[in-house]
Every structure is written in structure tokens, then in C-alpha cells.
Design an enzyme around this catalytic site. Sequence first.
Site, PDB file in Angstrom:
ATOM      1  N   ASP A  56      29.758  52.198  -1.883  1.00 39.47           N
ATOM      2  CA  ASP A  56      28.920  51.009  -1.720  1.00 39.47           C
ATOM      3  C   ASP A  56      28.902  50.198  -3.017  1.00 39.47           C
ATOM      4  O   ASP A  56      29.040  50.755  -4.110  1.00 39.47           O
ATOM      5  CB  ASP A  56      27.498  51.444  -1.338  1.00 39.47           C
ATOM      6  CG  ASP A  56      26.657  50.267  -0.861  1.00 39.47           C
ATOM      7  OD1 ASP A  56      27.233  49.253  -0.413  1.00 39.47           O
ATOM      8  OD2 ASP A  56      25.422  50.358  -0.946  1.00 39.47           O
ATOM      9  N   ASN A  88      29.450  47.604  10.266  1.00 41.36           N
ATOM     10  CA  ASN A  88      30.253  46.629   9.511  1.00 41.36           C
ATOM     11  C   ASN A  88      30.969  45.626  10.426  1.00 41.36           C
ATOM     12  O   ASN A  88      31.374  44.556   9.973  1.00 41.36           O
ATOM     13  CB  ASN A  88      31.297  47.321   8.614  1.00 41.36           C
ATOM     14  CG  ASN A  88      30.709  48.036   7.418  1.00 41.36           C
ATOM     15  OD1 ASN A  88      31.303  48.967   6.885  1.00 41.36           O
ATOM     16  ND2 ASN A  88      29.534  47.605   6.960  1.00 41.36           N
ATOM     17  N   GLU A 103      24.618  68.620  -0.752  1.00 36.07           N
ATOM     18  CA  GLU A 103      23.929  68.177  -1.973  1.00 36.07           C
ATOM     19  C   GLU A 103      24.185  66.681  -2.112  1.00 36.07           C
ATOM     20  O   GLU A 103      25.289  66.203  -1.817  1.00 36.07           O
ATOM     21  CB  GLU A 103      24.491  68.917  -3.192  1.00 36.07           C
ATOM     22  CG  GLU A 103      24.253  70.407  -3.168  1.00 36.07           C
ATOM     23  CD  GLU A 103      22.765  70.769  -3.260  1.00 36.07           C
ATOM     24  OE1 GLU A 103      22.021  70.041  -3.931  1.00 36.07           O
ATOM     25  OE2 GLU A 103      22.364  71.773  -2.644  1.00 36.07           O
TER      26      GLU A 103
HETATM   27  C1  FPP Z   1      30.606  48.658   0.784  1.00 33.67           C
HETATM   28  O1  FPP Z   1      30.423  47.651  -0.129  1.00 33.67           O
HETATM   29  C2  FPP Z   1      31.990  48.938   1.066  1.00 33.67           C
HETATM   30  C3  FPP Z   1      32.586  48.738   2.258  1.00 33.67           C
HETATM   31  C4  FPP Z   1      31.940  48.123   3.422  1.00 33.67           C
HETATM   32  C5  FPP Z   1      33.953  49.131   2.525  1.00 33.67           C
HETATM   33  C6  FPP Z   1      34.662  49.972   1.514  1.00 33.67           C
HETATM   34  C7  FPP Z   1      36.023  49.449   1.422  1.00 33.67           C
HETATM   35  C8  FPP Z   1      36.858  49.569   0.381  1.00 33.67           C
HETATM   36  C9  FPP Z   1      36.577  50.364  -0.811  1.00 33.67           C
HETATM   37  C10 FPP Z   1      38.147  48.846   0.392  1.00 33.67           C
HETATM   38  C11 FPP Z   1      39.124  49.223   1.455  1.00 33.67           C
HETATM   39  C12 FPP Z   1      39.098  50.617   1.882  1.00 33.67           C
HETATM   40  C13 FPP Z   1      40.095  51.534   1.881  1.00 33.67           C
HETATM   41  C14 FPP Z   1      39.752  52.900   2.341  1.00 33.67           C
HETATM   42  C15 FPP Z   1      41.453  51.325   1.450  1.00 33.67           C
HETATM   43  P1  FPP Z   1      29.478  46.451   0.307  1.00 33.67           P
HETATM   44  O2  FPP Z   1      30.334  45.344   0.734  1.00 33.67           O
HETATM   45  O3  FPP Z   1      28.487  46.924   1.313  1.00 33.67           O
HETATM   46  O4  FPP Z   1      28.752  46.149  -1.056  1.00 33.67           O
HETATM   47  P2  FPP Z   1      27.309  45.526  -1.269  1.00 33.67           P
HETATM   48  O5  FPP Z   1      26.314  46.583  -0.846  1.00 33.67           O
HETATM   49  O6  FPP Z   1      27.280  45.294  -2.730  1.00 33.67           O
HETATM   50  O7  FPP Z   1      27.239  44.284  -0.453  1.00 33.67           O
END
Ligand code: FPP
Length: 256
Positions: free
Chosen positions: A20, A68, A207
Site C-alpha cells: 500500500d 480496486n 503475525e
Molecule cells: C496500493 O497502493 C497498491 C495497489 C492497488 C496495487 C499494487 C500494485 C503494484 C505494486 C504495481 C503492479 C503490481 C505487480 C504485482 C507487478 P494505493 O494506490 O492504494 O496507494 P494509496 O493508499 O497511497 O492511494
Amino acid sequence: MSTPESPPARVPRHVAIIMDGNGRWATARGQGRNAGHRAGIQSVREVIRAARDLGIEVLTLYAFSLENWNRPRTEVSVLMSLLEEYLEKELDEVIAHDGRVRTIGRLDRLPASTRRAVERAVARTADNHGMQVVFALSYGGRAELVDAARRIARDAELGKLDPESLDEKGFAAYLYAPDLPDPDLLIRTGGEQRVSNFLLWQIAYAELHLSDRMWPDFRRADLEAAIADYQRRERRFGLTSEQVRPGSGTSEPGAR
Ligand code: FPP
């Protein structure tokens, strides 16, 4: 060096990560949210390598939740493209290390090209025996439980299952990846303190390690710190300290 007083540090078999903070990381730099997702890929790469080096058997990454899907269409489409790009670029390295790619989630909702890339990675690594990297995609913990309940009901209807004989082990056999051990350690980056519908059944005794780092800043050293934190915990699984560590001298009631 380990002595009888300091047993070899246990490496968690299964680490699960809620990645996150991509959006906030980008916003703090005056960039659009998608720049954060792009930067997050480098953390995915590095954390997978580090987990492999540490001897972790299973690494589950929460890459895209069912919730999402409700994000702006352009952000969803960037996340899908990044996933495809990642799988195409990294597959050779995964294969070179005998790694296995798996997925959990409602994959039928993925765009066709993403689904193809995912299925190809899963198929090409299916017989490997190294670290398993499980991408939670279009995943929701409650949805996984509902999907399990549906299949259980179907089997009961077909006479393949006696509802009275169903126990926890029997139920768990209907989850998306029933052969995997439960996560020992759940890491969440980005400073929030919630589980966000992730692996609700499987994290019963995990954990928790909550990191203030935004995901694009989470690197090898942070994973190592999380493991070190885990190794300082006493896992009691509802027992007392005295029961799990005879001779420890403490037997306070109510230990969890
Ligand atoms: C949360 O950050 C992250 C995600 C919704 C997706 C995670 C994706 C990646 C790391 C990139 C692509 C993935 C792979 C496996 C290659 P957020 O957007 O919720 O952040 P925020 O809470 O700051 O808005």
C-alpha cells in the site's frame, strides 16, 4: 552463531504483503498516482529477490483487490498493463530460479490480455519447486469464502460431501490455494492498520508487521527488518508461554 540458548532464527515459510502507498508516494512527489504504481514495480522485483535469498517458501502479494475494480478506469488499465509487463519481463528470471508463479482471485474478471499473461506465467512455472510467488488478483477475502461455500454446497448437493463431517480442514480444502501453508507473517506498508479483506481465513494466526514506508520505498532492508521483527515474536497459537517454551517460567493466563 546459534547456541542452545539462541536457537536458529526461524524464517517464516509464508509471507503475505499488502503493498500500500503507491498513490501517496506519487502525490507527495507532485506526480500522478500511476507513477507510484510504476515505481512500485521495482519494490516488487527487489522484495521477490530478497524473499528468495532469505529462504521464504511462499510470498503472496496483494496486487489488485476486487474493490480496486472501482478505481478510475485509466488507473485500472495502467495496473493491468503493469502486471502484464512485469510478468513478461520477469518470467525468465523466475524460471532461472526454479520459481513458481501462482494466483488467487476471480481471474475471470481480468481483461483477456492480462489473463493470458497470467495464465502463461502460471503454466510455464507449474512444475518448478523453488519459491512460490502468489499474486492476489481481483481478490477479496470474503469472495474467497463465498466461492468456497458455493462449491461446498454444490458438493453436498451432489452427495460428494456430508455437511455434518465438514470441519476446518475440510473447509480450507475449498479455498483458492488449499495446499499452501497459512501466512506466518503479514506485512502491510503505507502506514494503515487494517487487513483490507486480504486472506481473511488464512491470517487467523499470522503475525502482523505494519510499516510506515510507502510501497515504492519498501526494499530488501525493510523486508529483512520485518523478518527480524517476526523472529522476536512468540507465537502461542492460543497456548501459554510455558506450553510453547517449557521452562520459560511464564504461564500467564489468556495468552494469545
Ligand atoms: C496500493 O497502493 C497498491 C495497489 C492497488 C496495487 C499494487 C500494485 C503494484 C505494486 C504495481 C503492479 C503490481 C505487480 C504485482 C507487478 P494505493 O494506490 O492504494 O496507494 P494509496 O493508499 O497511497 O492511494
